[in-house]
Design a protein around this motif. Structure first.
Motif, PDB file in Angstrom:
ATOM      1  N   LEU A  52      79.408  30.882  97.091  1.00 26.37           N
ATOM      2  CA  LEU A  52      80.497  30.883  96.116  1.00 26.37           C
ATOM      3  C   LEU A  52      81.778  30.794  96.931  1.00 26.37           C
ATOM      4  O   LEU A  52      81.965  31.557  97.873  1.00 26.37           O
TER       5      LEU A  52
ATOM      6  N   ILE B  41      85.942  30.227  96.181  1.00 26.57           N
ATOM      7  CA  ILE B  41      87.016  29.965  95.220  1.00 26.57           C
ATOM      8  C   ILE B  41      88.077  29.006  95.754  1.00 26.57           C
ATOM      9  O   ILE B  41      89.042  28.708  95.069  1.00 26.57           O
TER      10      ILE B  41
ATOM     11  N   ASP C  16      90.655  28.400  92.706  1.00 26.80           N
ATOM     12  CA  ASP C  16      90.233  28.092  91.332  1.00 26.80           C
ATOM     13  C   ASP C  16      89.212  29.146  90.938  1.00 26.80           C
ATOM     14  O   ASP C  16      88.246  29.372  91.668  1.00 26.80           O
TER      15      ASP C  16
ATOM     16  N   GLY D  28      87.323  29.116  88.273  1.00 27.71           N
ATOM     17  CA  GLY D  28      86.428  28.538  87.254  1.00 27.71           C
ATOM     18  C   GLY D  28      85.020  29.110  87.245  1.00 27.71           C
ATOM     19  O   GLY D  28      84.392  29.191  86.193  1.00 27.71           O
TER      20      GLY D  28
ATOM     21  N   ASN E 205      78.349  31.091  78.022  1.00 24.92           N
ATOM     22  CA  ASN E 205      78.238  32.402  78.692  1.00 24.92           C
ATOM     23  C   ASN E 205      78.064  33.434  77.584  1.00 24.92           C
ATOM     24  O   ASN E 205      79.009  33.712  76.855  1.00 24.92           O
TER      25      ASN E 205
ATOM     26  N   HIS F 213      78.702  19.328  88.820  1.00 25.92           N
ATOM     27  CA  HIS F 213      79.926  20.073  89.172  1.00 25.92           C
ATOM     28  C   HIS F 213      79.698  21.351  89.987  1.00 25.92           C
ATOM     29  O   HIS F 213      80.654  22.051  90.293  1.00 25.92           O
ATOM     30  N   ILE F 214      78.461  21.665  90.329  1.00 30.56           N
ATOM     31  CA  ILE F 214      78.250  22.854  91.163  1.00 30.56           C
ATOM     32  C   ILE F 214      78.076  22.356  92.594  1.00 30.56           C
ATOM     33  O   ILE F 214      77.139  21.628  92.912  1.00 30.56           O
TER      34      ILE F 214
ATOM     35  N   PRO G 150      79.506  24.415  99.150  1.00 24.26           N
ATOM     36  CA  PRO G 150      80.694  24.410 100.023  1.00 24.26           C
ATOM     37  C   PRO G 150      80.378  24.023 101.469  1.00 24.26           C
ATOM     38  O   PRO G 150      81.292  23.705 102.228  1.00 24.26           O
TER      39      PRO G 150
ATOM     40  N   VAL H 190      73.616  27.338  94.227  1.00 29.07           N
ATOM     41  CA  VAL H 190      73.913  26.701  95.515  1.00 29.07           C
ATOM     42  C   VAL H 190      72.887  27.116  96.583  1.00 29.07           C
ATOM     43  O   VAL H 190      72.478  26.306  97.405  1.00 29.07           O
TER      44      VAL H 190
END
Ligand code: ADP
Ligand code: MG
Length: 346
Positions: free
Chosen positions: A116, A118, A170, A172, A202, A259-260, A263, A295
């Protein structure tokens, strides 16, 4: 397109809810019922609450959601996130809520080894996910964006935030989870004992249904949006899914991109997982983990669950297999022919 899909998701959960309502028993239900449909945070939200003055309470809830949207929005002028992103390397002051969400997100970023992050916003922009003009970025553009990604460079002290010039944050992946926690807190504060909160898929349920039975939440089948892969029956829990079908496009190369983002390379996380659902009492944690575990991939997600607990999860893989944690055994229902495996702690 995304909004339409989200709306269908919402409708889907609502329909399940209505089906669940049929088995009311003899108990006299004295509560009043209220609904709210809200469009905020780029998604359709639907809340159904039972209790005295539920109507008035939902108005307070709606105001709270809109005020959180104002501080978490990346695009709205002078939102907290906008202010941080436009500070050119300077330190800026933000609200307690933003600090709290940032701290939680950074904590989960650390715990998940950066799954994760941001600070991915420039990468999401390079893919066009922030404008809906999606495309495969060119190699140079992607490398440039990826060089700006590093959650470890976000510095927080009291209410001050500092990020390097050109970096962008972000929220999101976590904002809706935090928002559903806030909604549930307000509902509790005003003695609402039963509610269904659906922030664009959600789901967060409060108490049981008014007749005392458990809420039934359908987990969408990633291969067929009109079906569920399973149904979980529960009370007082957040049920949050990240799926590769939410915001995706098929590029000129005929491949699907979503969209996932991982990183570590700036590409959509493509490890065999098609959806991850995280179930627990903390909406923000569930939201953050649904993205992070997606991820990490199946193996590392299972390892994370074994080492950290505090939540249940359902993983669907691209071969249509479902993995679910042992805590769900009593409350999960599948079609007979679903290939599935229960996950146990070591
Ligand atoms: P959704 O917002 O569709 O419900 P998620 O909760 O999984 O789905 O959040 C995905 C959003 O988070 C993306 O739209 C993007 O803004 C952002 N994002 C994508 N990948 C990551 C990541 N690895 N870490 C943090 N944020 C991410
Ligand atoms: Mg999430």
């Amino acid at each position: 397109m995304k909004n339409q899909k989200t709306f269908l998701n919402l409708l889907f959960v609502a329909v399940l809810f209505l089906c669940g309502c049929k088995n009311t028993n003899e108990r006299t239900v004295v509560q009043t019922e209220a609904y709210a449909d809200i469009f905020a945070m780029d998604t359709y939200m639907y809340i159904r609450a039972y209790g005295e003055n539920a109507d008035t309470v939902l108005k307070i809830v709606e105001e709270r959601i809109l005020s959180l949207e104002k501080i978490f929005s990346v695009t709205e002028l002078n939102s907290d996130v906008w202010t941080v992103n436009h500070a050119d390397g300077e330190t800026v002051e933000v609200s307690d809520e933003t600090i709290s969400v940032l701290r939680s997100a950074l904590d989960i970023a650390n715990k998940t080894g950066g799954a994760l992050d941001i600070t991915l916003y420039p990468v999401l922009t390079a893919w066009g996910f922030t404008t809906e003009k999606t495309h495969i970025p060119d190699e140079f553009e992607l490398a440039e964006a990826l060089a700006l990604v590093d959650f470890g460079k976000v510095k927080i002290e009291n209410n001050s935030v500092t990020i390097p010039e050109k970096m962008n944050i972000d929220l999101g992946a976590v904002a809706k989870g935090y928002t559903s926690d806030e909604v549930v807190n307000i509902l509790h504060e005003y003695q609402i004992e039963s509610a269904l909160v659906n922030l664009g898929g959600n789901v967060h349920v409060l108490g049981t249904k008014p007749d005392g039975s458990l809420w039934k939440v359908g987990i969408r089948d990633p291969f067929d949006s009109s079906k569920t892969v399973c149904i979980v029956e529960l009370s007082d829990a957040a049920v949050i899914t990240s799926g590769n079908y939410e915001r995706c496009f098929t590029a000129e190369d005929g491949k699907k991109y979503w969209h996932i983002i991982d990183p570590s390379d700036g590409f959509p996380a493509n490890n065999g997982i098609v959806s991850v659902t995280v179930i627990g009492t903390d909406g923000l944690l569930c939201d953050a983990l649904s993205t992070a575990l997606f991820v990490l991939g199946t193996e590392r997600a299972i390892e994370y669950w074994q080492n950290n607990g505090e939540f249940e999860m359902i993983i669907v893989t691209d071969d249509a297999k479902v993995y679910y944690t042992e805590g769900l055994e009593e409350c999960i229902n599948f079609e007979a022919d679903t290939e599935r495996e229960v996950l146990h702690r070591e």
